[in-house]
Structures are given as C-alpha cells and as structure tokens.
Design an enzyme around this catalytic site. Sequence first.
Site, PDB file in Angstrom:
ATOM      1  N   ARG A 149      66.481  73.050  52.085  1.00  0.00           N
ATOM      2  CA  ARG A 149      66.343  73.889  53.291  1.00  0.00           C
ATOM      3  C   ARG A 149      64.887  74.133  53.678  1.00  0.00           C
ATOM      4  O   ARG A 149      64.583  74.156  54.872  1.00  0.00           O
ATOM      5  CB  ARG A 149      67.121  75.196  53.087  1.00  0.00           C
ATOM      6  CG  ARG A 149      68.631  74.963  53.055  1.00  0.00           C
ATOM      7  CD  ARG A 149      69.378  76.153  52.541  1.00  0.00           C
ATOM      8  NE  ARG A 149      68.905  76.515  51.209  1.00  0.00           N
ATOM      9  CZ  ARG A 149      69.042  77.705  50.656  1.00  0.00           C
ATOM     10  NH1 ARG A 149      69.624  78.672  51.324  1.00  0.00           N
ATOM     11  NH2 ARG A 149      68.605  77.939  49.435  1.00  0.00           N
ATOM     12  N   CYS A 175      69.244  81.648  55.266  1.00  0.00           N
ATOM     13  CA  CYS A 175      70.356  82.307  55.974  1.00  0.00           C
ATOM     14  C   CYS A 175      71.640  81.477  55.899  1.00  0.00           C
ATOM     15  O   CYS A 175      72.725  81.972  56.174  1.00  0.00           O
ATOM     16  CB  CYS A 175      69.980  82.499  57.436  1.00  0.00           C
ATOM     17  SG  CYS A 175      69.764  80.927  58.298  1.00  0.00           S
ATOM     18  N   CYS A 206      72.515  76.442  58.542  1.00  0.00           N
ATOM     19  CA  CYS A 206      72.608  74.976  58.484  1.00  0.00           C
ATOM     20  C   CYS A 206      73.867  74.569  57.720  1.00  0.00           C
ATOM     21  O   CYS A 206      74.606  73.668  58.148  1.00  0.00           O
ATOM     22  CB  CYS A 206      71.362  74.375  57.855  1.00  0.00           C
ATOM     23  SG  CYS A 206      70.849  75.202  56.336  1.00  0.00           S
ATOM     24  N   GLN A 238      71.891  58.954  48.635  1.00  0.00           N
ATOM     25  CA  GLN A 238      72.883  59.538  47.734  1.00  0.00           C
ATOM     26  C   GLN A 238      74.272  58.954  47.984  1.00  0.00           C
ATOM     27  O   GLN A 238      74.664  58.720  49.124  1.00  0.00           O
ATOM     28  CB  GLN A 238      72.935  61.051  47.949  1.00  0.00           C
ATOM     29  CG  GLN A 238      73.736  61.767  46.893  1.00  0.00           C
ATOM     30  CD  GLN A 238      73.800  63.266  47.153  1.00  0.00           C
ATOM     31  OE1 GLN A 238      74.347  63.697  48.159  1.00  0.00           O
ATOM     32  NE2 GLN A 238      73.259  64.047  46.248  1.00  0.00           N
ATOM     33  N   TYR A 250      82.436  68.505  44.772  1.00  0.00           N
ATOM     34  CA  TYR A 250      82.681  67.128  45.190  1.00  0.00           C
ATOM     35  C   TYR A 250      83.446  66.391  44.082  1.00  0.00           C
ATOM     36  O   TYR A 250      83.595  66.894  42.974  1.00  0.00           O
ATOM     37  CB  TYR A 250      81.363  66.427  45.545  1.00  0.00           C
ATOM     38  CG  TYR A 250      80.629  67.117  46.680  1.00  0.00           C
ATOM     39  CD1 TYR A 250      81.327  67.551  47.808  1.00  0.00           C
ATOM     40  CD2 TYR A 250      79.264  67.358  46.628  1.00  0.00           C
ATOM     41  CE1 TYR A 250      80.674  68.204  48.844  1.00  0.00           C
ATOM     42  CE2 TYR A 250      78.603  68.011  47.667  1.00  0.00           C
ATOM     43  CZ  TYR A 250      79.322  68.437  48.769  1.00  0.00           C
ATOM     44  OH  TYR A 250      78.684  69.087  49.787  1.00  0.00           O
ATOM     45  N   CYS A 255      61.771  78.804  55.471  1.00  0.00           N
ATOM     46  CA  CYS A 255      63.233  78.946  55.569  1.00  0.00           C
ATOM     47  C   CYS A 255      63.578  80.379  55.172  1.00  0.00           C
ATOM     48  O   CYS A 255      63.005  80.917  54.228  1.00  0.00           O
ATOM     49  CB  CYS A 255      63.856  77.952  54.593  1.00  0.00           C
ATOM     50  SG  CYS A 255      65.565  78.285  54.191  1.00  0.00           S
ATOM     51  N   CYS A 305      68.919  74.722  62.939  1.00  0.00           N
ATOM     52  CA  CYS A 305      68.284  75.601  61.953  1.00  0.00           C
ATOM     53  C   CYS A 305      68.014  76.926  62.641  1.00  0.00           C
ATOM     54  O   CYS A 305      67.596  76.980  63.791  1.00  0.00           O
ATOM     55  CB  CYS A 305      66.980  74.973  61.468  1.00  0.00           C
ATOM     56  SG  CYS A 305      65.995  76.079  60.428  1.00  0.00           S
TER      57      CYS A 305
END
Lengths: 565, 173
Positions: free
Chosen positions: A241, A267, A270, A26, A95, A264, A282
């Site tokens: 996640r 929460c 991370c 990315q 972003y 996961c 994690c």
Amino acid sequence: MIDKFIPGLKRLADAIHEQKAIAGCQLMHCGRVGGIETEYCQGPSPVPQRLRIFRPVEVMTKADIKQCIKEHVEATERLLKAGFDYVEISGIVGYLLSNFVSSYTNRRTDEYGGDIQGRMRFVVELVAEVKKLCGDVPVGIRLCADELLDDVGGNTPEESMITYEMAEEAGVDVMSVTAGWQESIYPVISRDIPMGSWLHLAERAKQHLKIPVSMAYRLFTPDLPNKAIGEGKLDIWEMCRPMIADPLMPKKVLEGTEDEIRPCVACNVCLARLFRDAPMTCYINPVCAHEWDPKYEIKPAEMEKNIIIVGAGPAGLECAWVAAERGHEVHIYDKREELGGTIIEASKAPYGDDELYGQISFSKAKAEKAGVEFHLGTEVTPELIEEEMPDTVVLATGPKYVKGTAPGFDRANVVPMLDVLNGKAEVGENVVVWGNLKPGIGVALLLAKQGKKVTVVGKERKLGKDINPSFKWRYVGYLKDNRVATYNDSEIEEITDDGITIRTYDGYRIPIKADTVVCTEREANPDLKDVVQENGIELFVIGDALVPRNLSSAVHDGYRIGIRV
Amino acid sequence: MAVDPQKELTKLHGALGVSQAVIKSTFFEWRQTALELLGPSSDTLDVVLKFWEVAGVDVAKNFFPMLNLRKGQEGLILDLARALAGTGIANGAVVRVEKGEGPLEALIRWERCPWPTFAKRYGASMKEDLLGCDKFLQTIVAEANAFLGTDLKIETQKAIPSGDGVCLRRLYK
Ligand SMILES: Cc1cc2nc3c(=O)[nH]c(=O)nc-3n(C[C@H](O)[C@H](O)[C@H](O)COP(=O)(O)O)c2cc1C
Ligand code: SF4
C-alpha cells in the site's frame, strides 16, 4: 492465463527492466476466496464460508490437484518466456494453497490432508515442479507465519514454522512472511495496528530458515525495516500500500527525499474495491490508476497566475503545491498559526488517526519545495481579496460546523466537536455525540476511551457510511468494546437539563441521559464566495467547504483543481 | 415535550409482537404458495423440511463470527446453545439455557413457543411443526460442525407439539 497474454506480460517485464529493476510475478489460485460471481469456489474441504460474499466450496479431487499444479507450471513457463526474473507462489490469507495448509479449511483424510506434512503436500509438490522449471530463476513463496485463526482451529504458530521449513526444503529461495487471513477476526493491516507490529514474525521465520526472509505488513517507513535488517530480523523490505499511495516511494527513499513521500493512511479502500471487483482507487493518491492518463499529469501552466488559496487544510495544501509546481504564484492563507485545518483535530482521534497528519506533512514539504508562500495566522477578509485582486481564489476553508434546530441546541452544554478534540471544551460523564459519520465516531471513541458513557445519534441510515467496509468492521468493534450506544436514522428532538430525547425515523421517542452534547454535523461553507465573484475573480471551492466529506475528497479535490487552474 | 417512557415502551412492544406474528404468518403463506404451485403430488413435509434446512444454513452463518474454539468445547457448547435459544426468543418464545449434567452438554428449554399455535391456525400438523423445528436446529448444528470441525449433536427430549408442555433439547458432544 493463456499464451496470448505473453506479449503483454513481456511489455510489463520490459518496462520494469528499463527502470533497472527486477521483474517478479506472482502465481495465485484464489481458492476459497476466489468465487464471488461464480456458483462455487474450489478448496480442499467443504468448510462453510464465514464471509457471506464468498461462494460455497467445491472439494478438489486428486486429479484437480494435479491439474492445478500443471497449470501453475504452465503459467510459470509463460512468465519465463515473458522475461520475468522472479516467480512468487501465493499461499496466504485464504487463497488455495493456504486452504490446503490450514487445519481450519483442510479436513481431508487422503494424503493431501491430515497432519501438517499431509496438508503441505500440495505446496511441496507444486514448489518442486515450479522450481524444476525455473532453474536459476529464484522462486519465492508467501506463507502465513501466523494465520490468526485460533478461534476456528487454524494452524498453530509452531505448525506455521514447519510449513516454512518444508517450503525451504522443497526448493523455495525466498520466504515472504505474512499474518492473518481475510476470515481472521483480528485486524492485521488497518491503521489501528501500529506500524511494525508484525516484525516479530519475520524474526521468528529467520530462526527457522536459511533462505532470505522478506516482509510487508505495515512497514510504511524505511526506518522500521532498516532497523530490523540491521538487527538480523529481516532480509528484504516489501511494501504494497505505501507504493499504491506513492509509487515513487523507493526512489524517494534512495534519494533521501523521504519527506516528499505521500503516506498511505492504511484505510484499506484499495482492498475494499478489489474485493468488490471495482476499479482501483486510492484514498490518498488522486493519481492512482490514472498514471497513464495525461489529464492527471502535472504540466506547466499555459498562463501563470497569481492564486490565493484560503485554508491550509488538506485540500488547500494539495492544491497549493500542485499549482505552484505548474508555475503559478501561490499564496496560501490560514487564520490558524498551524497548517492542517481540521486534520489537526481529526488526528487526535484514537486507533491510529494520528497517521492522518502524514498527508499534511507531505503536502507541506511539497509546497515549500514548490515555492508556495504561507500566510499563517492571517484571516482572509473581503478587504484583503479586494486589495490583492488575485487572478484566482481557491476556497478551501473547511466546513461550517452546525448545531441542530431542535429546542435546546443553544444550551451551554452543547459543544462543537473541534473544541472537544483539542481539549478546549468541558465534557461531562454522560455524552451524546450528534452525527454518525466518521467525525462523530472518532470523537465518540476518544471520549469513551476516557471512561465516559457515550451515545452516538445520527441522521444517516447507517453508521459510518463514509468509512469503507474493509475498515468499518473495526470501528463497529471498537464502539462495541467501548460500550458506545448508537442510534442511526434518528433526530435529536429536544435537549433538556437531564439529557436529550431521540426521535427514531419511525417515530419512537427515547430519552438519553446526557451532561454534554457534542455536535459533529457539518455543512458547506459559502464564506467569501460573494466577494470573489463580485470582483470577477476566477473561483474554485474545494474540500469540505464545497461538500463536507473526508480527507480523501479534500486531497482529490485539491489535486484536481491544482492541475486545472 | 417530555418523553413518556411507558407510552413509548408500550408502542414498541406492540410493534414487536406484530412483527413476530407476521414472520410466522409469512412462513405459512409461503408454504401454501409452494404447495399450490408444486401441485397435489408434492409432499408437504419435504417442502417444509427443505425450507427449514435453507433457513438453518443461512442463520448459522450469522453465528460463525462468534463461535470460538478458544473457549474450549464447554464454552462453545454454551455459546451455541444460547445462539439457538436466541432464534426462538426472536420469534417470541420463552427459552432458557442451562448446563447439562456433564460438562459437554447444555439443555435448551422452550417454556413457551408461538409456532404450534400458528401451525394450528394454518392447518399444519403438530408432527410437521416439530420436525420443521428439529430440522432447523439440526442444520445449524451441522453447519457449525462443518465450520469448526467439531462433532456436536442435538436431540429433542420433550416437545410442546407432542403435548409435553415444554420443548427440551440437549446439545452435547
Ligand atoms: C489492492 C491490493 C491488492 C493486493 N493483491 C495481492 C496479491 O495479488 N497477492 C498478494 O500476495 N498480496 C496482495 N496484496 C497484499 C499485499 O501484498 C500486502 O501483503 C499487504 O497489503 C500488506 O502489506 P502493506 O502493509 O505493505 O500494504 C494486496 C494488497 C492490496 C492493498
Ligand atoms: S487506499 Fe488507503 S490503504 Fe490503500 S494505498 Fe491508498 S491510502 Fe493506503
């Protein structure tokens, strides 16, 4: 990114290819949320930051925009040299590109601002340049289908769909659908948002696009995307996640061993760590960010042992399956008939806490597969230990729930938290919850949602210090929504017929009306320690029995002792 | 021992009064320090106005999470007016918010304010007191405008430091 990183990137792409997977990378300029330790960040317009952690925005000139496009192209060139098969452009959550796209943050009057066409100009130019270079290598983009910024004048969902159509026209091959910004006042991906809640956005995107549509955002179990793909609402299942919690998730789905996926629990620990530039961890996966480290591997035991684990909660179960996989003979005991320990009750708290039980289901499946022997409904006594004389005992008995020492804590209307959560205790209309950590908050919210008037009183200086900041704001909001009053840094001085008296840290005394006081305070549990030590048996104490903390610490403790014992 | 609510409230009220007074004293002590360090060539008003600008930018940030364009301009103006009033109330002033004549205006009325008294005690002029307060409120409004892309304005119609008995400010579009 400069050329010296190409060999490293190539190693990464090669490693992905070795596993017969497609390597994508990315491109991202963090824009408005890019400056934490810098003096400023960059963006289209000087809109003040809502979140204090981020720096003031320095407005980009047209020359800066051209330079930024050039740098994206140079970065793409490096990715292609390194052998990546897919390039993704990030334009989401706050972003840089999203800052240009959004009417909230783009107030420019030049050709890079104005209406949605103007605000998209930067994206369109950038996509065109990157695509020109990529040729047959597909280029994807992540754009918000709903910014969730209507309170500050962000784009309408209709405008968002125009951005999708414009990106497609500019040449992108895949659209990754997202929702919300870091500055949104609505929750998006925390546990309180049910899985699959955002799929309607993918469906909407499909109605506007011909290119494939992909999406993550709380698609934690394969059935949800599978169904959506079947119904033509989605083309590609993304997940982030879930693969931090269990990097082998896709493999397990393909192999049909879904019950062995470590789920996961949404929460956001991370994310909280990422935002603070702290090393990755994690909450639920003890191996996360240690995958390279042989010390964290599950290796065959040098000497096989006969192990008794006392307590089939999250710590005991985690330790059990890991130790059994290593070749030990593992017996796990619990006086309850059911697996899960206090997670059984904890998962009854509202706002998604039922998902906490997923860790129990996972470790149960792993333990069964590894050959752990279960002894449920069996209380471990000193006699049992002396009779069995195992090589090792792991005490995972959970915490001791304690009452306060102030006058009145022995009254009948003072009840333990577990009895409240499993419906055994009678609770009046005015309730005081004693303890301002997550267990207290959970039970307070449960009772408040039943229509009771709840007050939380706790010794800790700050409410919910055991909840990470990326999730805590949700609980603070829910407490407010449910009109739960909180007193931190305070003691209960006395419990009487009418209620309690609070004494704040600086000596003020406040009377609170209460029919019931719910105790959530915990301490370490020393039970059985003596008999184990007196018999010269190797002893480990883990989870809340060692120090009362949370599910994460229980699982991490269990794993750590499981690979060591 | 049963709580005596009157005693507890009296204690709390006393402590609140002291902390409100300390805030103001601290400002004037800071002002004196800055002026001594800057030397005789410095302009007192420049220093004070800069302080209120910095304070305004910082305080405005606290309001960002609650300003909501979905409530419409009318709702936004009332919410911001209440927030501005709150900055005075926190300091021990008596401040009320009323709807203005038109839908897009609110009136904020300081019926009592302790700042001029402190200004006198520390030898600051009434002009400085008034301009400092104006700067603070104008900065908050400007920040809110920059944040939301709105065009709200605030004007002072009456002022206690000018001898009007109340401070009356109009927040409007
Ligand atoms: C630790 C962490 C790091 C992330 N980094 C990025 C990133 O660099 N680029 C990006 O587009 N999204 C990033 N995300 C967002 C995810 O890609 C994803 O959109 C989000 O977590 C929701 O999907 P999920 O519910 O499957 O986790 C990150 C998320 C997490 C939790
Ligand atoms: S830290 Fe929490 S949200 Fe992040 S992957 Fe692990 S369990 Fe999921």
